[in-house]
Write an enzyme that holds these catalytic residues in place. Structure first.
Site, PDB file in Angstrom:
ATOM      1  CB  SER A  27      -0.957  -0.038   1.187  1.00  0.00           C
ATOM      2  OG  SER A  27      -2.000   0.894   1.033  1.00  0.00           O
ATOM      3  CG  ASP A  41      -7.196  -2.040  -3.800  1.00  0.00           C
ATOM      4  OD1 ASP A  41      -7.903  -1.596  -2.873  1.00  0.00           O
ATOM      5  OD2 ASP A  41      -5.953  -1.961  -3.799  1.00  0.00           O
ATOM      6  CG  HIS A  91      -6.079  -2.016   0.076  1.00  0.00           C
ATOM      7  ND1 HIS A  91      -5.439  -1.399  -0.980  1.00  0.00           N
ATOM      8  CD2 HIS A  91      -5.390  -1.659   1.191  1.00  0.00           C
ATOM      9  CE1 HIS A  91      -4.421  -0.699  -0.525  1.00  0.00           C
ATOM     10  NE2 HIS A  91      -4.362  -0.840   0.791  1.00  0.00           N
TER      11      HIS A  91
END
Length: 320
Positions: free
Chosen positions: A138, A265, A293
């Protein structure tokens, strides 16, 4: 062309939101970390959690996501997997994320490529003969890609291969998405933690920013405008989000790199993802249809988190 079918979600776990949230329940035990503190060149510190050292074995460096740490589920699962293989692993914490506030007014941000570079270069100096692989999740993945794009060929002197998992490649898009609709749930979760940490920071450094305005912020955009952007040298949130976006730098990555982004996502819709013409020949794009995610749950209910560690190790060892 991007690969799509590398990950298959279990039938009992449908949808990007459930695939994002469910892994939070599957963290599993902590690996046998050994903590080390490094002083930074500007007088601050970071903490790194290492697996017990295995002489001669490959080393994986994992950069965590927003408000993450070595205790995050994806970090635990990867480090346990590396330990089972007899590999080395380390999770460097961004400033303020190791459980103790950092010393300086600055903290960390999605464009912290210089911090990534300093950490990787120090690790390379300490372990010059080991195969070294870097992964970022991320926010950490975005910062890693920024560093790779800026370093170009020079990155090969520091690491051998890299991977970015669910990186918010268009950071402005992700930031605004986390402030609207159902995805506002995630934004509010991050915002609550960021506000607590900002309040602690203000107690260390009175007058650093407007506390009441910070507490009134309702979105990540408002928070970044008041806190993150000015503390890290950006004009405002728009300037920060623009400069932190790694997508424009992907054409310059000169090191074998896996860029893994599921099409479902919730943080970055599929139409924001890059195509082959927007990245260098060294980048392997992987866009599985499912995964959420940083989800990638596998197996029978209640599931396990073994797919992502296995995928990363396969890319690091085989490049495929």
């Amino acid at each position: 062309m991007p690969t799509q079918d590398s990950y298959r979600a279990p039938a009992w776990l449908p949808g990007g939101h459930i695939q994002t949230v469910w892994p939070l329940l599957l963290k599993g035990p902590l690996p046998p970390y050994q903590r080390e503190r490094w002083d930074t060149p500007d007088g601050d510190f970071i903490d790194l959690d290492w697996l017990p050292h295995v002489p001669g074995a490959p080393l994986v460096i994992l950069f965590h996501g927003l408000e993450g740490s070595s205790r995050s589920g994806y970090a635990r699962s990867l480090m346990r997997h590396l330990a089972s293989l007899g590999w080395n692993g380390v999770v460097p914490h961004f400033r303020g994320c190791s459980g103790e506030p950092n010393r300086l007014p600055r903290s960390y941000h999605a464009g912290d490529a210089d911090e990534i570079g300093w950490i990787l270069e120090r690790i390379a100096t300490r372990h010059p003969t080991l195969p070294r692989y870097a992964a970022g999740v991320s926010l950490g993945g975005n910062a890693l890609l920024l560093w790779l794009g800026r370093q170009r060929e020079a990155a090969r002197d520091t690491i051998d291969r890299a991977a970015a998992i669910c990186a918010p490649l268009n950071f402005s898009a992700t930031g605004h998405i986390l402030g609207t609709g159902i995805t506002r749930f995630y934004g509010q979760h991050f915002l609550a933690t960021l506000k607590r940490n900002a309040d602690t920071k203000l107690a260390q450094h009175p007058g650093l920013f407007d506390r009441e305005a910070m507490l009134r912020s309702r979105t990540l955009y408002e928070f970044d405008n008041i806190v993150t952007a000015p503390l890290h040298g950006f004009r405002d949130a728009d300037d920060y989000w623009l400069q932190a976006s790694s997508k424009p730098h992907l054409k310059h990555v000169s090191l074998p790199t896996l860029v893994l982004n599921p099409l479902n996502d919730p943080f970055l819709p599929a139409h924001y993802l890059p195509g082959p013409g927007e990245v260098s020949r060294e980048i392997r794009l992987e866009h599985p249809r499912r995964g959420g995610h940083v989800g990638f749950v596998g197996g029978r209910w209640p599931g396990e988190l073994n797919w992502l560690p296995g995928r990363l190790v396969r890319f690091f060892t085989q490049g495929a």
